[in-house]
Design an enzyme around this catalytic site. Structure first.
Site, short mmCIF file in Angstrom:
data_model
loop_
_atom_site.label_atom_id
_atom_site.label_comp_id
_atom_site.label_asym_id
_atom_site.label_seq_id
_atom_site.Cartn_x
_atom_site.Cartn_y
_atom_site.Cartn_z
N GLN A 5 0.82 -1.23 0.00
CA GLN A 5 0.00 0.00 0.00
C GLN A 5 0.85 1.27 0.00
O GLN A 5 0.51 2.26 0.64
CB GLN A 5 -0.99 -0.01 1.16
CG GLN A 5 -2.06 -1.08 0.98
CD GLN A 5 -3.32 -0.88 1.81
OE1 GLN A 5 -3.25 -0.34 2.90
NE2 GLN A 5 -4.46 -1.32 1.29
N LYS A 47 3.65 6.38 8.62
CA LYS A 47 3.11 5.78 9.84
C LYS A 47 4.05 5.96 11.04
O LYS A 47 3.60 6.25 12.15
CB LYS A 47 2.84 4.29 9.61
CG LYS A 47 2.00 3.67 10.72
CD LYS A 47 1.54 2.26 10.36
CE LYS A 47 0.61 1.72 11.44
NZ LYS A 47 0.17 0.35 11.15
N MET A 86 -25.22 14.17 -21.95
CA MET A 86 -24.47 15.23 -22.64
C MET A 86 -23.62 14.63 -23.77
O MET A 86 -23.51 15.23 -24.85
CB MET A 86 -23.58 15.99 -21.65
CG MET A 86 -22.94 17.23 -22.24
SD MET A 86 -24.15 18.42 -22.83
CE MET A 86 -24.22 19.56 -21.46
#
Lengths: 167, 564
Positions: B111, B160, B472
Site C-alpha cells: 500500500q 506511519k 451530454m
C-alpha cells in the site's frame, strides 16, 4: 522564438526541482538546459533555466514559476546585462603522434584544459559561452568526438544587480 | 510526550477543524485511534473519492477549509480526482493521507504510492512530513496555503512511523508558517484602478464578466453595488452563479457554451469587458479571437498567472475581488456614472427575443423540474449538481439568489462529484435544504454514498433526471456524430429499489402532474429522499455553442414558447 535565460531562486527542499521541471513538461514548455545548485543564501538554491519561446510564452512561464510555493524569485535576465557560462567535457579521439598534438593545439587556442589522457583519447574541459563551445566542437568533429557532456548554462547579472532574497 | 498522531489532532483543532470526511486503513490507524475520543467529528464515507468531494462541498458551502483523510496507496490514489476537481475550481481543502513508514519509502512496500509525486500537478502545494517534530509547522502551512491567495487543495502525506513516534513538547517546531516565496497580493495597484475607472468613464457598452472569484472572496454585495451604481449589466460564469440574484434586472445569466443568448450577444457587442475573478475558460470564450472582439478588457484576479493567459488584457489588476471592488467603489465619483440607455435597451430587446425555454412535447422536461424546485424553495436552498446535462439545466433554470448556493464541478467536470459534495454541504450548513440534481450516469458513479446518507440521516434530496443515457455525450453524438450513440445508452436501473435497500425512501415520477407532489413529499420527509424522474430521453441542452465556434453563433434553440 527566442532563447531566454531565467534565473530562479528557490528554497532548497526535496522535490523543488521536480516541481519546477514538472511545471515545464505539463504545460508543454521545452527546457533547453537547466542548471541547479546551492547558492550564497543558506537554505536556498539558484536554478538557471534556458527556454525558447515568444514573449507571451515566457511571461506565462515566469508567472507559473512564481506560483510555486517554494519559488522565491524569478527573473528573466536575457535582456539585462549579464555574464553566462557553460562547462563542457569532451572525449575525443587523439591517437599518439600528429593527431594528438593537433588536438592539444586546438585545446590550447581555445584555452580548454586537457584533464585526462588515455591510450587513444583525451578528455577536454572547456568553459565559455555557447558560441565558443560550438566552435571548439566543430573543430573536434573530424577527429571523432566519442562522448560529450555539458552542465547547462549558468548566468549572473553584471554589476551590483542581484536576485538575492530580500532585494 | 505526545505521538505524532496526537500532535496532528491537536493542530487540526487549533486550525478550527471540527469535521473530517474519511475512510480508515492500515497506515492511518494511529490517527483513527486518536479520533476515537477526539472532539472532531469523523464522517465515514463509502469510498475515498467521496471523502474528498464531501470536503470540497463543505468548503464551497461554508467558505472554510474542508478536510479529508485516507490511508496510503489505494486510499490516497482514490483522492486524486477530487483533489484535481478542487484545484481547477480553487477550493480550499486539506487532504491528509497515510504513508508507509519512512524506512520503507521507495521500496514498493504494501500500500505504498508516491502520492506527493502523483498529486504535484493537481495541488496548490503538497508535503511529505519526514519528522514528527515538523507536524505543527506543516499543518499550519497547509491550512495557510489552502485558505489564502487563490484558494486550492493542499495534501499532507504522513508516514506511519512519523505518526507513531512520541516526542517531548520542547522538541516540536512551532506551528507557524515559514514560507518565504508565498506572498499573495490582495490590494490592486492604484494606478491600474485609476486606468480602469478611466476606461469605464469612456465606455458606452460595458459588460461585467464575473466568475467564481466573486463567490470565493465574498465580493457579491460589492459586485451588485458596483453594477447598480454604474448601471452595468452582469454576466456570470457557471462558477459565479449566485454572485448576483437571478432576477436582478442587470443580470444576464450565464455566458458561454450553454449560456443565455443575450449574455453572449452582450459580450460580443460590448466595448468594455470588466472581468472579475474569472479566467477566460474555453467553455466560456468559445473561439477566443471572437470573444468580446471589439472590447477593451479589464481583468481583476488574485492569481497573476491568469491575467493575459488566454486573452490579452488592457488593464491588469492583481488583487482580491472584494478588496479591489471595495477600493473601486470608494473612488467612484458622480461623474463616473454614465447614462447608457441605448445599450441597456439593446440588451433588453435581446432578453425579450431570446428567453431560455423549456422543451416541447408531452414528455417530462428537466427544465420544468428545475423551475418547480426553484419555485417551491423560493430560490433558496443549496443546489448541488452532478456533471452533464443535469448540471447545465440546473445552472440555466434555477433562480439563485445568493452566493454559495450553487455547488458544481466546473473546471474539471467531474462526474460523481455532486452526491458526496451535497453530503459535505449539508454538514457545513445543516439548516439549509440540500438538493442534488443528478443524471442517472453521474449518480451511479458514487451511488454507494446512499450508505453514508442513510447512516448519518443526511437529508439530501436526490433528484435524478433519468434519461437512461450519458445525456451530454449523447447530445454531442446526436449533433456532431450523426446520432451514432456509441456506448452512451445505459440500461434500466431501479434507483428507488437501490435506495430502499440502503434504507432511503424514494419514488418514481413519470408524468408532469406528479412533479410538484413528489417534490413536496421529498421536502416534507425528514432525512434523505430520492426521486427518479423519467425525463424525455433525447432532451437537449440549448442554447449551445459548438466547441470552437464564436459564442455569438449559438445553435439549436427550441421553438420559442411561453416562458413559464
Amino acid at each position: 522564438m527566442k532563447q531566454h535565460i531565467i534565473s530562479v531562486l528557490v528554497e532548497n527542499r526535496s522535490g523543488v526541482l521536480t516541481r519546477v521541471s514538472g511545471l515545464f513538461s505539463r504545460r508543454g514548455f521545452n527546457i533547453e538546459s537547466l542548471a541547479v545548485g546551492t547558492c550564497e543564501a543558506p537554505g536556498m538554491s539558484r536554478i538557471t533555466i534556458v527556454a525558447c519561446g515568444d514573449d507571451a510564452h515566457i511571461e506565462q512561464v515566469k508567472k507559473q514559476l512564481n506560483k510555486l510555493i517554494e519559488v522565491i524569485k524569478v527573473i528573466d535576465i536575457t535582456e539585462r546585462s549579464h555574464v553566462e557560462r557553460e562547462l563542457v567535457l569532451i572525449k575525443v579521439n587523439a591517437e599518439p603522434g600528429k593527431t594528438r598534438s593537433e588536438v592539444m593545439q586546438i585545446a590550447d587556442i581555445f584555452r580548454a584544459k586537457i584533464i585526462d589522457v588515455g591510450q587513444e583519447t583525451v578528455v577536454l574541459e572547456i568553459t565559455g559561452d555557447t558560441e565558443k563551445i560550438r566552435a571548439l566542437e566543430e573543430l573536434l568533429v573530424p577527429y571523432g568526438i566519442l562522448e560529450l557532456v555539458r552542465t547547462g548554462k549558468v548566468a549572473l547579472q553584471r554589476g551590483a544587480a542581484t536576485i538575492s532574497p530580500g532585494k | 510526550m505526545k505521538t505524532g498522531a496526537r500532535i496532528l489532532i491537536d493542530n487540526l483543532k487549533e486550525q478550527g477543524v471540527d469535521i473530517i470526511f474519511g475512510y480508515p486503513g492500515g497506515s492511518v490507524l494511529p490517527i483513527y485511534d486518536e479520533l476515537y475520543d477526539a472532539d472532531i467529528r469523523h464522517i465515514l464515507v463509502r469510498h475515498e473519492q467521496a471523502a474528498v468531494h464531501a470536503a470540497d462541498g463543505y468548503a464551497r458551502a461554508s467558505g472554510r477549509v474542508g478536510v479529508c483523510l485516507s490511508t496510503s496507496g489505494p486510499g490516497a490514489c482514490n483522492l486524486v480526482s477530487g483533489i484535481a476537481t478542487a484545484n481547477m475550481d480553487s477550493v480550499p481543502i486539506v487532504a491528509l493521507t497515510g504513508q508507509v513508514p519512512t524506512g520503507m519509502l521507495g521500496n514498493d512496500a504494501f500500500q505504498e504510492s508516491d502520492i506527493t509525486g502523483i498529486t504535484m500537478p493537481v495541488t496548490k502545494h503538497n508535503f511529505l512530513v519526514n519528522d514528527t517534530i515538523r507536524i505543527p509547522q506543516v499543518i499550519a502551512e497547509a491550512f495557510y496555503i489552502a485558505g489564502t491567495g487563490r484558494y486550492g487543495p493542499v495534501l499532507v502525506d504522513l508516514p506511519k512511523d512519523v505518526l507513531m513516534r512520541s516526542v517531548s513538547p520542547e522538541e516540536i517546531l512551532p506551528g507557524i508558517p515559514d514560507l518565504k516565496g508565498y506572498k499573495p497580493t490582495y490590494h490592486g495597484h492604484p494606478r491600474q484602478i485609476k486606468k480602469a475607472l478611466d476606461l469605464l468613464r469612456e465606455s458606452k457598452k460595458p459588460v461585467i464578466y464575473a466568475g467564481g472569484g466573486i463567490v470565493a472572496s465574498g465580493a457579491s454585495e460589492a459586485l451588485c453595488r458596483f453594477a447598480e451604481e454604474m448601471e452595468i449589466p452582469v454576466t456570470t460564469t457557471m462558477m459565479g452563479l449566485g454572485a448576483i440574484p437571478s432576477d436582478h434586472p442587470l443580470n444576464l445569466g450565464m455566458l458561454g457554451m450553454h449560456g443565455t443568448k443575450f449574455a453572449n450577444y452582450a459580450v460580443t457587442g460590448c466595448d468594455l469587458l470588466f472581468t472579475i475573478g474569472a479566467r477566460f475558460d474555453d467553455r466560456v470564450t468559445g473561439k477566443i479571437d471572437e470573444f468580446a472582439p471589439g472590447a477593451k478588457i479589464i481583468h481583476i484576479d488574485i492569481d497573476p498567472a491568469e491575467i493575459g493567459k488566454n486573452k490579452a488584457v488592457d488593464v491588469p489588476i492583481v488583487g482580491d475581488a472584494k478588496v479591489v471592488l471595495d477600493d473601486i467603489l470608494e473612488r467612484l465619483n458622480p461623474e463616473d456614472r454614465v447614462i447608457r440607455t441605448a445599450w441597456l435597451e439593446e440588451i433588453g430587446k435581446w432578453k425579450k427575443d431570446h428567453p431560455l425555454t423549456c422543451g416541447n412535447g408531452g414528455g417530462l422536461h428537466p427544465q420544468q423540474i428545475i423551475r418547480e424546485i426553484s419555485t417551491l424553495l423560493d430560490g433558496g436552498g443549496i443546489i448541488v449538481s452532478e456533471v452533464g446535462q443535469n448540471q447545465m439545466w440546473a445552472a440555466q433554470h434555477y433562480g439563485f439568489k445568493k452566493p454559495r448556493q450553487w455547488i458544481s464541478s466546473g473546471g474539471l467536470g467531474t462526474m460523481g462529484y455532486g452526491f458526496p459534495a451535497a453530503i459535505g454541504a449539508w454538514f457545513a450548513r445543516p439548516e439549509e435544504t440540500i438538493v442534488l440534481i443528478a443524471g442517472d450516469g453521474s449518480f451511479q458513479m458514487n451511488i454507494q454514498e446512499l450508505g453514508t446518507v442513510a447512516q448519518y440521516k443526511v437529508p439530501v434530496k436526490m433528484m435524478i433526471l433519468n434519461n437512461m443515457y450519458l445525456g451530454m455525450v449523447r447530445q454531442w453524438q446526436e449533433l456532431f456524430y450523426e446520432k451514432r450513440y456509441s456506448y452512451t445508452e445505459l440500461p434500466f436501473v431501479d434507483f428507488v429499489g437501490i435506495a430502499k435497500a440502503y434504507g432511503v425512501p424514494g419514488r418514481v415520477v413519470e408524468s408532469e402532474k406528479d412533479i410538484v407532489p413528489a417534490l413536496k413529499e421529498s421536502f416534507e420527509t425528514d432525512g434523505p429522499f430520492l426521486i427518479d424522474f423519467r425525463i424525455e430521453r433525447e432532451e437537449n441542452v440549448f442554447p449551445m455553442v459548438p466547441a470552437g465556434a464564436a459564442i455569438k453563433d449559438m445553435i439549436g434553440e427550441h421553438v420559442e414558447q411561453e416562458d413559464d
